[in-house]
Design a protein around this motif. Structure first.
Motif, PDB file in Angstrom:
ATOM      1  N   TRP A  99      39.721  -7.206 -36.888  1.00 35.39           N
ATOM      2  CA  TRP A  99      40.839  -6.354 -37.289  1.00 35.39           C
ATOM      3  C   TRP A  99      42.138  -6.975 -36.789  1.00 35.39           C
ATOM      4  N   TYR A 100      43.197  -6.753 -37.563  1.00 36.34           N
ATOM      5  CA  TYR A 100      44.531  -7.197 -37.159  1.00 36.34           C
ATOM      6  C   TYR A 100      45.441  -5.982 -37.104  1.00 36.34           C
ATOM      7  N   LEU A 101      46.208  -5.872 -36.019  1.00 33.54           N
ATOM      8  CA  LEU A 101      47.148  -4.775 -35.811  1.00 33.54           C
ATOM      9  C   LEU A 101      48.556  -5.348 -35.881  1.00 33.54           C
ATOM     10  N   PRO A 102      49.229  -5.236 -37.029  1.00 36.63           N
ATOM     11  CA  PRO A 102      50.526  -5.901 -37.193  1.00 36.63           C
ATOM     12  C   PRO A 102      51.579  -5.476 -36.173  1.00 36.63           C
ATOM     13  N   LYS A 103      51.654  -4.185 -35.855  1.00 39.80           N
ATOM     14  CA  LYS A 103      52.702  -3.740 -34.942  1.00 39.80           C
ATOM     15  C   LYS A 103      52.516  -4.309 -33.544  1.00 39.80           C
ATOM     16  N   CYS A 119      48.875   0.764 -39.520  1.00 41.87           N
ATOM     17  CA  CYS A 119      47.910   0.206 -40.460  1.00 41.87           C
ATOM     18  C   CYS A 119      47.081  -0.863 -39.753  1.00 41.87           C
ATOM     19  N   VAL A 120      45.817  -0.904 -40.101  1.00 39.93           N
ATOM     20  CA  VAL A 120      44.903  -1.885 -39.537  1.00 39.93           C
ATOM     21  C   VAL A 120      44.269  -2.651 -40.689  1.00 39.93           C
ATOM     22  N   TYR A 121      44.273  -3.979 -40.597  1.00 45.75           N
ATOM     23  CA  TYR A 121      43.699  -4.823 -41.645  1.00 45.75           C
ATOM     24  C   TYR A 121      42.611  -5.698 -41.055  1.00 45.75           C
ATOM     25  N   GLY A 122      41.657  -6.050 -41.873  1.00 51.36           N
ATOM     26  CA  GLY A 122      40.601  -6.925 -41.400  1.00 51.36           C
ATOM     27  C   GLY A 122      39.484  -7.025 -42.410  1.00 51.36           C
ATOM     28  N   HIS A 123      38.273  -7.219 -41.904  1.00 52.97           N
ATOM     29  CA  HIS A 123      37.121  -7.331 -42.795  1.00 52.97           C
ATOM     30  C   HIS A 123      35.846  -7.101 -41.996  1.00 52.97           C
ATOM     31  N   LEU A 124      34.819  -6.624 -42.709  1.00 54.08           N
ATOM     32  CA  LEU A 124      33.509  -6.397 -42.113  1.00 54.08           C
ATOM     33  C   LEU A 124      32.508  -7.366 -42.729  1.00 54.08           C
TER      34      LEU A 124
END
Length: 302
Positions: free
Chosen positions: A257-261, A244-249
């Motif tokens: 983007w943040y890559l938790p793993k 899963c990739v989280y972030g904002h545009l």
């Protein structure tokens, strides 16, 4: 040298959402059931009942029923530069709330208006403008002493700011001045837009935010939901990865983007609006940048 970009909507994820979550944590109310009325207490009387009964985290996560956008700047921006007063803003938000059709459904709708509302709530609760409140957060919560991290409106030296082009409404080139018209008429700093930074500034802030005790508390509190309140899961990016990739545009061409793993993050700041508002070409470019930089991340890194 550092170049400073208009961050646009990633202001929501980097500034407003953390400030709201910190406020809820202090009150021990960081949960889905906390309403605006419970959060603000007596100060909630400024708002229509439809607003007072909303879940704060629903607003943060764009599922409270707010419309996507509203024109706050009409007849204000331009030659006279008449700003939208606090009373006028409260009145407009209450008028939107009285239209029950907006709040009868919890359908997810990405909303600038919801974050403008959150910015107003933070000011009412703290008695401070958002730029002052955020500076306090950086210095006291994150131990960030660097003065060049973010640039609200009071910055005088604009030489390293990247212009976002000519504004037909304001009839001038925007250089170190917020691109978003609603943010401009709300005093240049609002809950949905208004901050500027360099790539190094965003990277430093993310590192401090995610490594802080505050960040750890937020992550622990959100184990059952999104990684971070107000951050978006990126389906286009996610389809290219096994995690899963989280972030904002941001509308101006910014992204993180943040890559938790991998416990890594990617910052990508551009200025696409200098050549117009059509965003189609930026999407494949963002994907390509993400894939290239993600491949460079090891098991841990940034």
């Amino acid at each position: 040298k550092n170049l400073f970009f208009d961050l646009a909507s990633i202001t929501k994820a980097l500034v407003t959402a953390p400030l709201v979550c910190r406020s809820l944590l202090v009150q021990n109310k960081l949960h889905q059931e906390t309403t605006v009325e419970s959060w603000l207490g007596d100060k909630s009387h400024f708002f229509h009942n439809n607003l007072r009964q909303l879940s704060v985290l629903d607003i943060v996560n764009h599922c409270a029923g707010f419309p996507a956008w509203h024109n706050f700047w009409i007849n204000r921006l331009g030659i006279t530069e008449k700003l939208c007063s606090q009373n006028s803003l409260l009145e407009t938000l209450n008028q939107i709330a009285q239209s029950n059709r907006w709040f009868q459904s919890k359908t997810k709708c990405y909303s600038d208006v919801g974050y403008i509302f959150l910015g107003v709530c933070l000011k009412l609760l703290s008695g401070k403008n958002l730029d002052v409140l955020f500076e306090d957060f950086c210095q006291n919560e994150l131990q960030l002493k660097e003065s060049l991290l973010f640039f609200p409106k009071q910055t005088k030296n604009k030489k390293n700011f990247v212009s976002t082009g000519f504004c037909k409404i304001r009839q001038r080139h925007l250089h170190g001045e917020v691109h978003d018209e609603n943010a401009a008429v709300l005093g240049a700093v609002a809950g949905h837009a208004g901050w500027f930074s360099s790539g190094g500034g965003v990277e430093l802030y993310l590192r401090k935010l995610l490594g802080s005790s505050f960040g750890e508390k937020i992550v622990d509190a959100q184990k059952q939901g999104d990684f971070w309140p107000g951050w978006q899961k990126e389906p286009q990016i996610d389809s290219l990865q096994s995690e899963c990739v989280y972030g904002h545009l941001g509308f101006t061409g910014t992204a993180f983007w943040y890559l938790p793993k991998k416990q890594g993050y990617i910052v990508f700041l551009t200025n696409r609006v200098i050549s117009g508002r059509e965003p189609s070409w930026i999407k494949p470019l963002r994907q390509e940048v993400f894939c290239q930089l993600s491949a460079l991340l090891g098991e841990k890194g940034c």
